[in-house]
Design an enzyme around this catalytic site. Sequence first.
Site, PDB file in Angstrom:
ATOM      1  CG  ASP A 165      -4.365   1.319   5.000  1.00 30.80           C
ATOM      2  OD1 ASP A 165      -4.738   1.198   6.183  1.00 30.80           O
ATOM      3  OD2 ASP A 165      -4.604   2.320   4.297  1.00 30.80           O
ATOM      4  CG  ASP A 206      -1.861   1.202   1.216  1.00 34.06           C
ATOM      5  OD1 ASP A 206      -2.766   1.236   0.359  1.00 34.06           O
ATOM      6  OD2 ASP A 206      -1.663   2.109   2.040  1.00 34.06           O
ATOM      7  CG  HIS A 244      -6.565   6.564   5.357  1.00 30.09           C
ATOM      8  ND1 HIS A 244      -6.799   6.266   4.033  1.00 30.09           N
ATOM      9  CD2 HIS A 244      -7.787   6.771   5.924  1.00 30.09           C
ATOM     10  CE1 HIS A 244      -8.095   6.295   3.799  1.00 30.09           C
ATOM     11  NE2 HIS A 244      -8.727   6.599   4.932  1.00 30.09           N
ATOM     12  CD  GLU A 246      -1.605   5.931   3.148  1.00 30.98           C
ATOM     13  OE1 GLU A 246      -2.281   6.899   2.730  1.00 30.98           O
ATOM     14  OE2 GLU A 246      -2.099   4.816   3.383  1.00 30.98           O
TER      15      GLU A 246
END
Length: 573
Positions: free
Chosen positions: A170, A24, A165, A26
């Site tokens: 995640d 994942d 998040h 960000e």
Amino acid sequence: MDAVQGTLDELGTPLRDVTFVVFDLETTGGSAAEHAITEIGAVKVRGGEVLGEFATLVDPGGPIPPFISVLTGITDAMVIAAPKFTEVLPSFLEFAKGAALVAHNAPFDMSFIRAACAASGYPPPANPVVDTADLARRVLTRDETPNCKLGTLARVFRSSTEPCHRALSDARATVDVLHGLIGRVGSLGVHTLEELRGFVRAPTPEQRRKRHLSEGVPGVPGVYVFEDAKGEALYIGKSTNLRNRVRSYFTASETRARIREMVGIAERVRTIVCATALEAEIRELRMIGATKPRYNRRSRFPERVVWLKLTDEPFPRLSIVREVKDDGGAYLGPFGSTRTADDARTAMHEALPLRQCTERLSARVRRPACALAEIGRCGAPCEGRESQETYGRHVSGARHAMQHDPEIVFSAMEARMRRLSAEQRYEEAAVDRDRLAAYVRAAARMQRLSSLTGIPQMIAASPAFDGGWDIHVVRYGRLAAAGVMPRGAHPTPYVDALVATAETVTPGPGPTPAASAEETECVLRWLDSPGVRLVRVEGTWSLPAYGAGRLTERIERAYQALRGDRREGRPLR
């Protein structure tokens, strides 16, 4: 000789053996072109076991928007000492090497990874990619979940980690979602990575009911035939592993509507075991052409090809025919349609003043000339303006252009296209380009076919999966025998036995005297494959020194340039 690994498309990779790297990102925004990565987290799993984790904050090279900081909790102060993603990328690629990449809304995450690879000079990752969001939409119903957001799915599958998040959290939640989805699709017959990536929807009730038809199918090369209650062939296919291929028709990975319909009608699956993959491919072609199953689309009508024939008469002409005869004529082809053959004929007429009328002419009987003679497109042998000897030089040029060197036709058409382009008549030039392409491609194909079909016997071998050798006997372009020599065995007895039991082939006329063009092309592709060795060759295997093959690259470049113009919106010329 080392064993050769079969393709994953044929063998399938069991999900229990697949290494997944679930990751994942960000970011500072939603565009890989305009925004940057602030954090990456990844979890490596196989068979439900966590093998390792990878996580780090990333310096985006600029300020993080306030609303992003509120959403993720990542602030400028947190990333000020973090590495740039160009420093992180090599380590992540090494961590993910050989694994299937998994992400929730994978197109978003993969767009940032690909952009980073491009900026750093790395090739884009070739790893297979699984999108858990897309998979969830295909597996779960509205009754089970109101949406397919990661937080919602984490609750549906009772994930031990709550998404927040942050990249690693995640990614851990996505691991639990992935395992939950795999459990769901497993009950629908999805057991390999290929089936998981190709999953669209659940198998139909008919597919589930007919699964027993795949029982007892051997895992060897061969041909499979789906038959109805009357024993009529519905669909014919081939595979290097019959068991895996036939089973795939009864799983969710089979998404073609017409094939799902066919499975519902089928009452049995008949298999024909073959010694090699090439034998299976050619048996499939022959059986489709002979039985014409209604659910097959390709190769059903090999007899529908057409040829361009230079007739054998006092004043020969170019004629489109459906049959090759031993009548002294020269042939060019085969063509898939009459229109393509007519395009090639028009290209030849541009370079050679052969008559275009269809009457049979005689050196003694005179006829009035047509309009083509008046504009210099025909020497008018019909009314005696051109002698049989002079006309014969045009015929010799046409025969040479068909069988050996197409330069005379290529040069004439190229000059015409340049003239039309100079006059800004681009549409007409494009039509001539297509005509020239039809001629050059047909000539190159026929010369390549003839190079093999003129050889009475060729014996060749290629490495087999188990370290042995696949051996084939080819006579006049037709596969006459196929066999396998075990690893370490002496080749002479196997080759001699295969030759002794090979099909007797009596060649007919024309460039494809013993097999369809499609069959001979299968043999040629196999001969071009890595590791193939020639064992014995009777005769000479060669192509014309100035053949059409040298011009096909120029034709293809022209079409590539055309496709580039279309993509970029430039006017076509």
